[in-house]
Write a protein that holds these residues in place. Structure first.
Motif, mmCIF file in Angstrom:
data_model
loop_
_atom_site.group_PDB
_atom_site.id
_atom_site.type_symbol
_atom_site.label_atom_id
_atom_site.label_comp_id
_atom_site.label_asym_id
_atom_site.label_seq_id
_atom_site.Cartn_x
_atom_site.Cartn_y
_atom_site.Cartn_z
ATOM 1 N N HIS A 1 -3.760 -0.003 4.984
ATOM 2 C CA HIS A 1 -4.089 -0.983 3.661
ATOM 3 C C HIS A 1 -3.635 -2.474 4.500
ATOM 4 O O HIS A 1 -4.257 -3.233 4.121
ATOM 5 C CB HIS A 1 -3.009 -0.609 2.792
ATOM 6 C CG HIS A 1 -2.717 -1.675 1.607
ATOM 7 N ND1 HIS A 1 -3.641 -2.056 1.005
ATOM 8 C CD2 HIS A 1 -1.793 -2.215 1.677
ATOM 9 C CE1 HIS A 1 -2.953 -3.086 0.078
ATOM 10 N NE2 HIS A 1 -1.898 -3.310 0.623
ATOM 11 N N PHE A 2 -2.521 -2.422 5.193
ATOM 12 C CA PHE A 2 -2.076 -3.661 5.719
ATOM 13 C C PHE A 2 -2.894 -3.938 7.028
ATOM 14 O O PHE A 2 -3.032 -5.367 7.334
ATOM 15 C CB PHE A 2 -0.461 -3.518 6.157
ATOM 16 C CG PHE A 2 0.381 -3.564 4.886
ATOM 17 C CD1 PHE A 2 0.456 -4.764 4.373
ATOM 18 C CD2 PHE A 2 0.774 -2.522 4.316
ATOM 19 C CE1 PHE A 2 1.422 -5.002 3.304
ATOM 20 C CE2 PHE A 2 1.796 -2.583 3.136
ATOM 21 C CZ PHE A 2 1.895 -3.924 2.715
ATOM 22 N N VAL B 1 2.432 -0.883 -3.854
ATOM 23 C CA VAL B 1 1.194 -1.006 -4.039
ATOM 24 C C VAL B 1 0.959 0.538 -4.078
ATOM 25 O O VAL B 1 1.734 1.313 -3.511
ATOM 26 C CB VAL B 1 0.555 -1.511 -2.799
ATOM 27 C CG1 VAL B 1 0.643 -0.888 -1.365
ATOM 28 C CG2 VAL B 1 -0.990 -1.553 -3.098
ATOM 29 N N SER B 2 -0.073 0.722 -4.989
ATOM 30 C CA SER B 2 -0.380 2.339 -5.460
ATOM 31 C C SER B 2 -0.988 2.840 -4.183
ATOM 32 O O SER B 2 -1.645 2.112 -3.344
ATOM 33 C CB SER B 2 -1.568 2.159 -6.355
ATOM 34 O OG SER B 2 -2.141 3.209 -6.405
ATOM 35 N N ASN C 1 -8.424 1.023 0.434
ATOM 36 C CA ASN C 1 -8.494 0.004 1.316
ATOM 37 C C ASN C 1 -8.451 0.349 2.849
ATOM 38 O O ASN C 1 -9.203 -0.211 3.787
ATOM 39 C CB ASN C 1 -7.435 -1.012 1.144
ATOM 40 C CG ASN C 1 -7.545 -1.924 0.207
ATOM 41 O OD1 ASN C 1 -8.424 -2.035 -0.510
ATOM 42 N ND2 ASN C 1 -6.338 -2.309 -0.381
ATOM 43 N N THR C 2 -7.895 1.627 3.137
ATOM 44 C CA THR C 2 -7.838 2.207 4.571
ATOM 45 C C THR C 2 -9.297 2.867 4.798
ATOM 46 O O THR C 2 -9.985 2.679 5.917
ATOM 47 C CB THR C 2 -7.002 3.439 4.810
ATOM 48 O OG1 THR C 2 -5.669 2.880 4.571
ATOM 49 C CG2 THR C 2 -7.040 4.023 5.876
ATOM 50 N N ASP C 3 -9.825 3.413 3.777
ATOM 51 C CA ASP C 3 -11.141 3.932 4.190
ATOM 52 C C ASP C 3 -12.118 2.506 4.166
ATOM 53 O O ASP C 3 -13.055 2.738 4.958
ATOM 54 C CB ASP C 3 -11.518 4.705 2.614
ATOM 55 C CG ASP C 3 -11.337 6.156 2.932
ATOM 56 O OD1 ASP C 3 -11.252 6.417 3.881
ATOM 57 O OD2 ASP C 3 -11.049 6.817 1.988
ATOM 58 N N ASP D 1 -15.333 7.482 3.741
ATOM 59 C CA ASP D 1 -14.325 7.403 2.771
ATOM 60 C C ASP D 1 -13.514 8.947 3.308
ATOM 61 O O ASP D 1 -13.322 9.752 2.420
ATOM 62 C CB ASP D 1 -14.797 7.370 1.587
ATOM 63 C CG ASP D 1 -15.311 6.379 0.987
ATOM 64 O OD1 ASP D 1 -15.228 5.198 1.635
ATOM 65 O OD2 ASP D 1 -15.956 6.193 -0.029
ATOM 66 N N MET D 2 -12.971 8.752 4.496
ATOM 67 C CA MET D 2 -12.579 10.116 5.024
ATOM 68 C C MET D 2 -11.265 10.489 4.338
ATOM 69 O O MET D 2 -10.787 11.641 4.035
ATOM 70 C CB MET D 2 -12.579 10.188 6.439
ATOM 71 C CG MET D 2 -13.581 10.290 7.141
ATOM 72 S SD MET D 2 -13.667 10.516 8.839
ATOM 73 C CE MET D 2 -12.896 11.912 9.031
#
Length: 254
Positions: free
Chosen positions: A103-104, A144-145, A152-154, A168-169
């Protein structure tokens, strides 16, 4: 090398999962290479905003690395205990750590491209460190959820590692692990087997592991495999984007 004790290695070997054991040990070794003993933070009130954001970014990355490393080691302990519920929770916790880091990665990427302002990134990274929801922490904002982090990582992995392919692993892994982490069918079924001859549901008290249990460790290995790359990308982006502006040198006298 950050390896498992012999007792854990034997469990993997007995179930013909030595390659999975080696994969997890290799991931742990990569984490050890990136581990810091401390971060020289200094006096917070004397830091410039960019310096503070850079230090908070490094501190959060190291905290997530510590979590990742400890959870990989904890997976071995869950196998020794033959605790499939603990293994599922440990694996899912690792996915959460990787997802916060991802995410970051996306947030610093957004800042570097001018899609968000510095103040927003600074607030986000501070909240990544200090966010809390319990009423005890009256001055903290909610973190953050985790579902947002996974999404966001995906998006980041799809764009940066998979050449735009929508895989979208992390979402797929997290949803499956949650079926075991929550008291749903997969979790409940881990408690008993059907004896078709007697039509009894036989509880697995003190039972051995099952081959399917190693699938949970396999999902952890996928998450752990992404972590070092995300860590390096985040570190590189922070160094480039959060570097202090160096004042221009005065012109040489004529």
């Amino acid at each position: 090398m950050a390896g498992y004790p012999d007792e854990v290695k034997k469990i993997f070997a007995d179930w013909k999962q030595s390659q999975l054991c080696a994969d997890l040990e290799a991931c742990a070794d990569e984490l050890q290479k990136r581990r810091l003993e401390f971060i020289e933070y200094g006096e917070p009130d004397k830091l410039t905003p960019k310096k503070r954001a850079a230090l908070n970014s490094k501190l959060l990355a190291q905290a997530l690395l510590h979590r990742s490393d400890c959870l990989i080691q904890a997976a071995g302990k869950m196998l020794i205990a033959k605790n499939v519920y603990g293994l599922a929770l440990v694996a899912r916790g690792h996915v959460e750590a990787t997802s916060v880091l991802g995410h970051f990665c996306r947030r610093i990427d957004s800042f570097s491209k001018g899609n968000i302002e510095f103040d927003r990134y600074e607030q986000d990274i501070a909240n990544g460190l200090l966010g809390a929801k319990d009423d005890l922490f009256t001055q903290a904002k909610a973190p953050v959820s985790i579902l947002t982090c996974i999404e966001n990582t995906d998006k980041y992995l799809n764009a940066e590692l998979f050449d735009g392919e929508k895989k979208d692993m992390m979402e797929e892994i997290y949803i499956w692990l949650s079926e075991f982490a929550h008291p749903n069918f997969c979790s409940n079924k881990s408690a008993f087997n059907l004896d078709r001859e007697t039509n009894r549901m036989i509880f697995r008290h003190d039972a051995d592991l099952q081959e399917s249990d190693f699938g949970l460790a396999g999902y952890m290995a996928v998450s752990a495999g992404f972590f070092p790359s995300l860590y390096d990308r985040f570190e590189k982006a922070c160094e480039a984007t959060l570097a202090e502006d160096v004042p221009a040198a005065p012109p040489c006298p004529a």
